[in-house]
Design a protein around this motif. Structure first.
Motif, PDB file in Angstrom:
ATOM      1  N   UNK A 132       0.826  -1.211   0.000  1.00 25.71           N
ATOM      2  CA  UNK A 132       0.000   0.000   0.000  1.00 25.71           C
ATOM      3  C   UNK A 132       0.861   1.262   0.000  1.00 25.71           C
ATOM      4  N   UNK A 133       2.038   1.200   0.625  1.00 29.29           N
ATOM      5  CA  UNK A 133       2.972   2.331   0.528  1.00 29.29           C
ATOM      6  C   UNK A 133       3.409   2.496  -0.927  1.00 29.29           C
ATOM      7  N   UNK A 134       3.711   1.386  -1.583  1.00 31.97           N
ATOM      8  CA  UNK A 134       4.103   1.441  -2.998  1.00 31.97           C
ATOM      9  C   UNK A 134       2.978   2.037  -3.838  1.00 31.97           C
ATOM     10  N   UNK A 135       1.731   1.653  -3.545  1.00 31.36           N
ATOM     11  CA  UNK A 135       0.591   2.232  -4.252  1.00 31.36           C
ATOM     12  C   UNK A 135       0.479   3.724  -4.007  1.00 31.36           C
ATOM     13  N   UNK A 136       0.743   4.124  -2.776  1.00 26.38           N
ATOM     14  CA  UNK A 136       0.726   5.551  -2.431  1.00 26.38           C
ATOM     15  C   UNK A 136       1.782   6.299  -3.243  1.00 26.38           C
ATOM     16  N   UNK A 137       3.001   5.782  -3.276  1.00 29.92           N
ATOM     17  CA  UNK A 137       4.083   6.427  -4.018  1.00 29.92           C
ATOM     18  C   UNK A 137       3.771   6.472  -5.508  1.00 29.92           C
ATOM     19  N   UNK A 138       3.196   5.388  -6.009  1.00 29.06           N
ATOM     20  CA  UNK A 138       2.836   5.334  -7.417  1.00 29.06           C
ATOM     21  C   UNK A 138       1.733   6.338  -7.744  1.00 29.06           C
ATOM     22  N   UNK A 139       0.742   6.443  -6.864  1.00 30.79           N
ATOM     23  CA  UNK A 139      -0.365   7.380  -7.104  1.00 30.79           C
ATOM     24  C   UNK A 139       0.114   8.822  -6.992  1.00 30.79           C
ATOM     25  N   UNK A 140       1.116   9.060  -6.168  1.00 26.94           N
ATOM     26  CA  UNK A 140       1.682  10.398  -6.024  1.00 26.94           C
ATOM     27  C   UNK A 140       2.348  10.826  -7.323  1.00 26.94           C
ATOM     28  N   UNK A 141       3.134   9.915  -7.923  1.00 23.74           N
ATOM     29  CA  UNK A 141       3.806  10.261  -9.180  1.00 23.74           C
ATOM     30  C   UNK A 141       2.802  10.370 -10.323  1.00 23.74           C
TER      31      UNK A 141
END
Length: 148
Positions: A132-141
């Protein structure tokens, strides 16, 4: 780097969907399945007595895990962007990681209750949290790219 984020987010999606399936199976399977999946004593007693606590609480958890899966799908672009995507992904990640890290003090307070299931559950929750952190970082970019 984005590829690893996608993989971890897919892991969190898979873990969430597996959680939904396990909780639905526990409702359908009854007391024996609740016991197999490690339901708390009061939920197991409810399943054995046929009261509403077991199916309602288990369905509630399945729904929450389904919401987690939806947010992972949204981060991956499999469904349209959901409201508060980044906030929810961060919150879900925090809950998952706290659940995983809770094993450490629990092991000191109640070492007799630590078993293979608890360790596997903590590792699974930790992996989901990282996803979910990876999803957060991906959604941020993705959000920054869409604004440019």
């Amino acid at each position: 780097m984005k590829n690893i984020h996608v993989r971890f987010t897919f892991f969190s999606l898979a873990i969430s969907l597996l959680g939904v399936a396990i909780h639905v199976a526990a409702i359908i399977g009854g007391p024996a399945w609740c016991a197999f999946f490690g339901a708390p004593p009061q939920v197991l007693a409810s399943a054995q007595d046929g009261t509403w606590l077991a199916p309602l609480s288990t369905a509630g958890i399945a729904i929450l895990m389904g919401i987690c899966a939806l947010y992972a799908c949204s981060a991956l672009g499999l469904v349209p962007r959901l409201p508060l995507l980044r906030t929810m992904l961060a919150g879900i990640a925090a809950v998952c990681l706290l659940r995983a890290l809770a094993l450490v003090p629990f092991a000191f307070i109640h070492p007799q209750l630590i078993n293979v299931f608890e360790v596997v559950a903590a590792l699974t929750w930790g992996t989901a949290g990282i996803g979910f952190i990876a999803g957060y970082l991906m959604s941020k970019s993705t959000l920054a790219a869409s604004r440019a």
